[in-house]
Design an enzyme around this catalytic site. Structure first.
Site, PDB file in Angstrom:
ATOM      1  N   ARG A 149       0.889  -0.871   0.161  1.00 35.42           N
ATOM      2  CA  ARG A 149      -0.400  -0.234  -0.255  1.00 35.42           C
ATOM      3  C   ARG A 149       1.019   0.984  -0.251  1.00 35.42           C
ATOM      4  NH1 ARG A 149      -2.501   1.137   5.592  1.00 35.42           N
ATOM      5  NH2 ARG A 149      -1.307   2.899   5.394  1.00 35.42           N
TER       6      ARG A 149
ATOM      7  N   HIS B 254      -3.925   4.809   4.364  1.00 39.57           N
ATOM      8  CA  HIS B 254      -4.492   4.098   4.539  1.00 39.57           C
ATOM      9  C   HIS B 254      -5.709   4.273   3.947  1.00 39.57           C
ATOM     10  CE1 HIS B 254      -7.630   0.734   5.281  1.00 39.57           C
ATOM     11  NE2 HIS B 254      -8.489   1.604   6.743  1.00 39.57           N
TER      12      HIS B 254
ATOM     13  N   TYR C 192       3.080   5.383  12.120  1.00 42.42           N
ATOM     14  CA  TYR C 192       3.474   4.062  11.853  1.00 42.42           C
ATOM     15  C   TYR C 192       4.259   2.668  11.053  1.00 42.42           C
ATOM     16  CZ  TYR C 192      -0.812   3.266   9.338  1.00 42.42           C
ATOM     17  OH  TYR C 192      -1.170   3.906   7.858  1.00 42.42           O
TER      18      TYR C 192
HETATM   19  C1  LIG Z   1     -15.244  -5.589  10.297  1.00 40.39           C
HETATM   20  C2  LIG Z   1     -14.602  -4.471  10.173  1.00 40.39           C
HETATM   21  N1  LIG Z   1     -13.873  -3.888  11.559  1.00 40.39           N
HETATM   22  C3  LIG Z   1     -13.078  -2.771  11.337  1.00 40.39           C
HETATM   23  C4  LIG Z   1     -13.011  -1.976  10.744  1.00 40.39           C
HETATM   24  C5  LIG Z   1     -12.023  -0.513  10.336  1.00 40.39           C
HETATM   25  N2  LIG Z   1     -11.036  -0.857   9.202  1.00 40.39           N
HETATM   26  C6  LIG Z   1     -10.936  -0.479   8.047  1.00 40.39           C
HETATM   27  S1  LIG Z   1      -9.979  -0.969   7.097  1.00 40.39           S
HETATM   28  C7  LIG Z   1      -9.154  -1.733   8.099  1.00 40.39           C
HETATM   29  C8  LIG Z   1      -8.118  -2.757   7.962  1.00 40.39           C
HETATM   30  C9  LIG Z   1      -8.025  -3.349   6.707  1.00 40.39           C
HETATM   31  O1  LIG Z   1      -6.961  -3.858   6.108  1.00 40.39           O
HETATM   32  P1  LIG Z   1      -6.878  -4.710   5.060  1.00 40.39           P
HETATM   33  O2  LIG Z   1      -7.579  -5.858   5.570  1.00 40.39           O
HETATM   34  O3  LIG Z   1      -5.514  -5.447   5.295  1.00 40.39           O
HETATM   35  O4  LIG Z   1      -7.229  -4.180   4.259  1.00 40.39           O
HETATM   36  P2  LIG Z   1      -7.279  -3.020   3.460  1.00 40.39           P
HETATM   37  O5  LIG Z   1      -7.191  -1.580   4.192  1.00 40.39           O
HETATM   38  O6  LIG Z   1      -5.197  -2.863   3.633  1.00 40.39           O
HETATM   39  O7  LIG Z   1      -6.619  -3.222   2.017  1.00 40.39           O
HETATM   40  C10 LIG Z   1      -9.913  -1.759   9.196  1.00 40.39           C
HETATM   41  C11 LIG Z   1      -9.544  -2.407  10.761  1.00 40.39           C
HETATM   42  C12 LIG Z   1     -13.977  -2.571   9.540  1.00 40.39           C
HETATM   43  N3  LIG Z   1     -13.817  -1.273   8.104  1.00 40.39           N
HETATM   44  N4  LIG Z   1     -14.772  -3.300   9.587  1.00 40.39           N
END
Ligand SMILES: Cc1ncc(C[n+]2csc(CCOP(=O)(O)OP(=O)(O)O)c2C)c(N)n1
Ligand SMILES: [Mg+2]
Lengths: 326, 359
Positions: free
Chosen positions: B258, B262, B271
């Site tokens: 990435r 985020h 971080y």
């Molecule tokens: C069930 C849930 N918990 C927490 C969140 C908040 N949140 C949004 S994105 C994220 C991280 C996701 O990381 P990853 O699965 O690696 O996907 P990326 O964003 O890196 O594409 C979190 C914790 C959410 N959207 N849904």
């Protein structure tokens, strides 16, 4: 003495209790190095280390279930749901175990844990980041449900929640996380978990609310005062167990009650207060109880969300209806 | 000693970061240079789109937006391998896959601009799922879709995408588990971009690869260089063909990075180190395919410039269309709750309208 926002008061309470009680641990997604997506746990991992401020794998079921296990075995976990809209996978652990453990084991095991979650709408957030779902928890026996609406109440109530021997759901109204600062001494003084707070005295109508809606409700009281109407404003703060006496005392005085909340109307927590008024305060009432709430719809994405949330205008109109009725 | 099971996970890569082949047996589709150029063009337009989105957010015209910078090979690789009749269940970042399937940038803007109509998908397959913000939940929808295809005997495949973080969620495990148990036509792509907001990959699991979770569920599993579109596409083609012919599902782990924050609400400098990001840029997927295409004389600086200008014009048009879209009326929040609005709610709807008109 520190001038702090509501969210800084949360951080202050967490730090205070972690320093005082080594069994307090914080766990959740992004709570460590990042200090939480809203900065509620900022600095805690630096101060207390990775064993007490734990970044978990991304799974709410894991967070909630591990919290139950920690709590049942002598720790005092404070778990974070990143948003109230992501607390649903935690509900099985909360409803089936946290809330029942004491009862199931006749007091042998208990779950002295806190689940914190940013709560409510009005911050222009994406889908699932704006819900008011406190009523889903107030219907679960064995839980306490707390929703502070000022920095000092956030501090005092969170301390009380962590010290409480039973599971507490602690919702934080994110819309007013940084609305204003208030002097909050870091003195470790908890507030009681079973009282409503009368924020403003009045004689004509009682406005009952909680969370971020306290802001609009106080503004509505100002607007009513400008028209010579004296409104009493009550912040329920702890929804469960409910301090109905404070509400009842007020209604005895005013004879009128408007309940304000941003959750959907049907079976929202306002319905419980209205039911108790019908049961216990029928003859004190001069007018039908009014509710100003979210509609029975999903809170829309943000282009329309302010049209969903109770407004000062809607609260004033409801208060006036109670006056017109008598 | 008797061994109950052993396993290995293949790592697939065709192009190195400089766009040089690391093996000789290139897949058949790479011979069609026009097609490869088409893939490249979509990777570029996805990046132009992404830059525009961030600019829109920064000027207050868009809500929180999750950038796809650095994921272009993975996302376009996924989208381009699928057939229109297949079903895509995305999370919230896979614009490259969605643009390929016909989702319009203006629709993406509408959704992240706070308007449900972004999910209308005028040109994309109507059966595709909408964005799924609650992490991982979409994986089970894909498994359900795959089960429907199996029940009805259709030769269609359900594809879900999930992050490295999301692969920790029970929903993901449940989806691949039922796919293995029922031999479902499911392809689950873990887009491992090393970060789940501030949480690094190592905190998600003690397992060496994320792909191997698929083996535990009884699926095929492979790890690919997610910045090498040829590798992503080949793994997708194979997985889709197997699923379509009833041979079972696959977990593909696409290893990428990435490159941006985020979302626009995040500041990754809190971080992770600048050095780590700088290093990751050396593996930029767009640069890699361009270098390979140029070595084949299929692309050059002039074409690059012309295509970028075209993308800019396209995105400007999309932005204008988005900005011109008038907000929905207040009653829109009621109008899609049920097939038919219950009487109890009709009253609330009328109240909302009356309030809007100032009564
Ligand atoms: C069930 C849930 N918990 C927490 C969140 C908040 N949140 C949004 S994105 C994220 C991280 C996701 O990381 P990853 O699965 O690696 O996907 P990326 O964003 O890196 O594409 C979190 C914790 C959410 N959207 N849904
Ligand atoms: Mg990730």
């Amino acid at each position: 003495m520190a001038q702090v926002t509501l969210i800084e008061a949360v951080t202050m309470a967490l730090a205070h209790e972690m320093a005082r009680d080594p069994s307090v641990v914080v766990l959740g997604e992004d709570v460590g190095v990042n200090g939480g997506v809203f900065r509620a746990t900022v600095g805690l991992q630096e101060k207390f280390g990775e064993l007490r401020v734990i970044d978990t794998p991304l799974d709410e079921t894991t967070i909630a279930g591990v919290t139950v296990g920690l709590a049942a075995q002598g720790m005092k976990p404070v778990a974070e749901a990143q948003f109230e809209g992501f607390i649903y996978p935690m509900m099985e652990q909360i409803a089936c175990h946290a809330a029942r453990m004491r009862n199931r084991t006749r007091g042998r095991l208990s779950v002295p844990a806190v689940w914190r979650a940013p709560w409510g709408g009005g911050i222009h957030a994406p889908e699932h980041h704006s819900e008011a779902n406190e009523h889903l928890f107030t219907n679960i026996p064995g839980l306490r449900v707390v929703l502070p609406s000022s920095p000092s109440r956030a501090y005092g109530l969170l301390l009380a929640a962590i010290r409480d021997p039973d599971p507490v759901i602690f919702f934080e109204p994110k819309r007013i996380y940084r609305q204003y600062k208030e002097e909050v001494p870091d003195d470790g003084e908890a507030l009681p978990l079973d009282v409503c707070f009368v924020l403003r005295d009045g004689t004509d109508v009682t406005l009952v609310t909680w969370g971020a809606q306290v802001k609009e409700t106080l503004e509505a009281a100002d607007a009513l005062a400008a028209e010579g109407i004296s409104a009493e404003v009550i912040d329920v703060a702890t929804l469960k167990p409910l301090d109905f006496d404070t509400i009842h005392e007020s209604v005895k005085k005013t004879g009128r009650c408007v309940i304000v909340h941003e959750a959907p109307r049907t079976a929202g927590f306002g319905a419980e207060i209205a039911a108790r008024l019908a049961e216990q305060a029928m003859y004190d009432l001069l007018a039908p109880v009014e509710r100003v709430t979210g509609y029975d719809t999903h809170i829309p994405l943000f282009r329309l969300e302010m049209k969903y949330l109770p407004s000062v205008e809607r609260i004033v109109a409801a208060a006036k209806r109670t006056l017109a009725a008598s | 000693m008797s061994i109950a099971a052993t396993f290995e996970i293949e790592y697939l890569q065709y192009l190195d970061p400089e766009g040089k082949p690391v093996r000789k047996d290139f897949p058949e589709f790479t011979r069609d240079l026009d097609h490869m150029v088409e893939l490249y063009k979509l990777m570029v337009s996805t990046r132009v789109f992404d830059t525009k989105s961030i600019a829109l957010q920064r000027t207050g015209k868009l809500g929180t937006y999750a950038s796809c910078l650095g994921h272009e090979a993975a996302h376009v690789g996924i989208g381009s391998a699928m057939r229109r009749e297949d079903v895509l269940a995305p999370s919230y970042r896979e614009y490259g896959a969605q643009l390929y399937r016909g989702v319009q940038p203006r629709e993406v803007y509408l959704y992240w601009g706070g308007d449900e109509r972004g999910n209308d998908f005028q040109n994309a397959p109507k059966h595709d799922f909408a964005w799924s913000v609650p992490i991982g939940t979409q994986c089970l929808h894909a498994a359900g879709a795959a089960l429907a295809f199996k029940i009805r005997g259709e030769q269609r495949v359900a594809v879900c995408t999930i992050g490295d973080g999301g692969s920790s969620k029970g929903d993901f495990y449940g989806a691949i588990n039922i796919a293995g148990a029922q031999n479902l036509p499911l392809v689950a792509v873990i887009v491992n971009n090393q970060w789940a907001i501030s949480v690094p990959r190592r905190i998600q699991t003690g397992a060496k690869t994320l792909a191997q979770k698929g083996l535990a569920a009884g699926l095929f599993a492979i790890q690919v260089d997610g910045n090498d579109i040829i590798a992503v596409r080949k793994a997708m083609d194979d997985a889709l063909a197997r699923a379509r012919s009833g041979q079972g599902g696959t977990v593909i782990e696409a290893v990428t990075y990435r490159l941006g924050d985020h979302t626009t609400a995040d500041d990754a400098r809190r971080y992770r180190s600048e050095a780590e990001v700088k290093e990751a840029w050396t593996r930029d997927p767009v640069k890699r395919l361009r270098a390979w295409l140029e070595s084949k004389k299929a692309w050059d600086a002039k074409k690059e410039e012309a295509w970028k200008a075209e993308c800019e014009a396209w995105m400007d048009e999309e932005v204008n269309a988005y900005l011109k879209t008038r907000a929905q009326p207040v009653e829109a929040m009621f109008d899609y709750l049920y097939a038919e609005l219950p009487a109890d709610l009709a009253q609330q709807r009328e109240q909302a309208i009356a309030l809007e008109r100032g009564h």
